[in-house]
Design an enzyme around this catalytic site. Structure first.
Site, PDB file in Angstrom:
ATOM      1  N   GLY A  49       0.804  -1.214   0.000  1.00  0.00           N
ATOM      2  CA  GLY A  49       0.000   0.000   0.000  1.00  0.00           C
ATOM      3  C   GLY A  49       0.833   1.258   0.000  1.00  0.00           C
ATOM      4  O   GLY A  49       0.341   2.335  -0.342  1.00  0.00           O
ATOM      5  N   VAL A  53       7.778  -4.166  -2.811  1.00  0.00           N
ATOM      6  CA  VAL A  53       8.124  -5.316  -1.987  1.00  0.00           C
ATOM      7  C   VAL A  53       9.136  -6.180  -2.729  1.00  0.00           C
ATOM      8  O   VAL A  53       8.965  -6.477  -3.911  1.00  0.00           O
ATOM      9  CB  VAL A  53       6.869  -6.154  -1.639  1.00  0.00           C
ATOM     10  CG1 VAL A  53       7.252  -7.318  -0.728  1.00  0.00           C
ATOM     11  CG2 VAL A  53       5.807  -5.271  -0.981  1.00  0.00           C
ATOM     12  N   ASP A 173      -8.247  -2.868   4.253  1.00  0.00           N
ATOM     13  CA  ASP A 173      -7.907  -3.162   2.856  1.00  0.00           C
ATOM     14  C   ASP A 173      -7.882  -4.670   2.609  1.00  0.00           C
ATOM     15  O   ASP A 173      -6.949  -5.196   2.012  1.00  0.00           O
ATOM     16  CB  ASP A 173      -6.555  -2.529   2.498  1.00  0.00           C
ATOM     17  CG  ASP A 173      -6.376  -2.337   0.988  1.00  0.00           C
ATOM     18  OD1 ASP A 173      -7.384  -2.404   0.257  1.00  0.00           O
ATOM     19  OD2 ASP A 173      -5.232  -2.117   0.548  1.00  0.00           O
TER      20      ASP A 173
END
Length: 369
Positions: A49, A53, A173
């Site tokens: 978010g 990564v 989320d």
């Protein structure tokens, strides 16, 4: 601000209550850069978010996922650092088999990174939508027992966040991208970048709506950006959308006709109504087949499918104040409660054209506030 927070964090390292959990380690930027091959694109595995990564390998051989925050301006830098602090503080105090574990962090000058356990089987989304161009690496759809395991495990993780954590946590989320799968397809909820703490003394949290629009609860869909009353029922709605994805094998928003997109929650209404508004629910009937994932033709346990359907509709189509808590969803999925404890035939009045995104017709009764 950041300095005082990390003094608090250092004082609380290693206090997790789970057995075999070794505490949260502070890494140097150099250590994490080396672990990821200087953040090579070859090791990039996705977007969180608030940053990219990367897959990394620590000196002891442990594989990890490392999220690196990114920002492009001074105001954005301050906002991202606040998100970073919130995420590390939130997830570092969680301890559950269905929540991604935080291994460590890095806070050096402008660099902010979070180190998580590496979850080997990608996210749920990558396994549901087999055959799509973006999922070429997946060769076989997940079978029915695995889908039930993922549904139940995710529900247990959410029930833990909502009811066992002190203070409680609203994820905000929940979506198939944020449900990660280990090598045995056990689900782990990840990406706590916009989560909110929710004290027992509060009935709601006033906040600007955030999250992925495809999964956002209708009471938080707004064009004016005004604060809304956030509760754990927002996560319940998003979880219901994930259940519909597991049932249908379709995206939360998908292409119905060429360049014509539709919410899965709207598309499914007439098909769900045919099943739920009948005296006898025959899941083998021809008119049911369109609802079920075509990659599982007659390859599911009927009672399990009914439990999944009842949980999905109770989470998605009931007004927010009538949605079940996650602890009850866990019991239904686990077979400890009958599905009709969360959805009775008269609840089919909530299945109408445009639901759940248009107000409940006043002529029929209660408003879906």
């Amino acid at each position: 601000m950041a300095g005082s927070y990390f003094r608090w964090f250092k004082n609380n390292e290693g206090n997790a209550s789970c057995q075999n959990r070794g505490g949260v380690h502070k890494y140097s930027f150099e250590e994490l850069a080396k672990a990821t091959g200087d953040f090579s694109n070859n090791n990039r595995v996705g977007l969180g978010g608030s940053g990219q990564v990367y897959k990394g390998t620590l000196p002891n051989g442990k594989q990890v996922a490392i999220k690196r925050l990114q920002y492009n301006s001074d105001p954005e830098k301050q906002r991202m650092e606040l998100l970073f602090e919130d995420e590390v503080k939130t997830i570092s105090r969680t301890c559950h088999r269905n929540i991604v574990e935080v291994v460590g962090y890095c806070s050096e000058e402008a660099d902010r990174l979070i180190v998580y356990e590496f979850v080997s089987n990608n996210c749920l989304k990558s396994h549901i939508y087999v055959g799509r161009r973006q999922q070429k690496t997946v060769t076989a759809p997940i079978d029915w027992p695995t889908r039930m395991k993922i549904a139940l495990g995710t529900a247990e993780g959410l029930a833990y966040l909502h009811e066992k954590c002190k203070p409680r946590i609203i994820h905000r989320d929940i979506k198939s991208d944020n449900i990660l799968l280990d090598d045995e397809f056990n689900p782990k909820i990840g990406d706590f970048g916009i989560s909110k703490e929710f004290a027992d003394s509060k009935t709601h949290v006033s906040t600007i709506p955030k999250g992925t629009p495809d999964y956002l609860a209708p009471e938080h869909c707004t064009e004016d950006g005004q604060n809304k009353r956030l509760t754990d029922k927002s996560d319940v709605f998003s979880f219901g959308v994930v259940l519909l994805e597991l049932i249908t094998g379709k995206l939360a928003v998908f292409e119905k006709e060429r360049r014509e997109y539709i919410f899965l929650t709207i598309w499914a209404v007439p098909l769900l109504k045919q099943i739920l508004d009948a005296e006898y629910q025959d899941l083998d009937a021809e008119n049911c087949k369109e609802l079920f994932d075509s990659k599982l033709p007659n390859n599911f346990e009927k009672n399990d499918m009914k439990r999944l359907i009842y949980c999905a509709v109770a989470c998605v189509y009931k007004p927010a104040n009538l949605r079940p808590h996650m602890c009850k969803i866990v019991k239904v999925l686990n077979g400890d409660l009958e599905p009709k404890t969360i959805w009775v035939r008269s609840d089919c009045k909530y299945l109408y054209r445009g639901s759940p995104y248009t107000p409940f017709p006043q002529a029929q009764g209660t408003s879906s506030s």
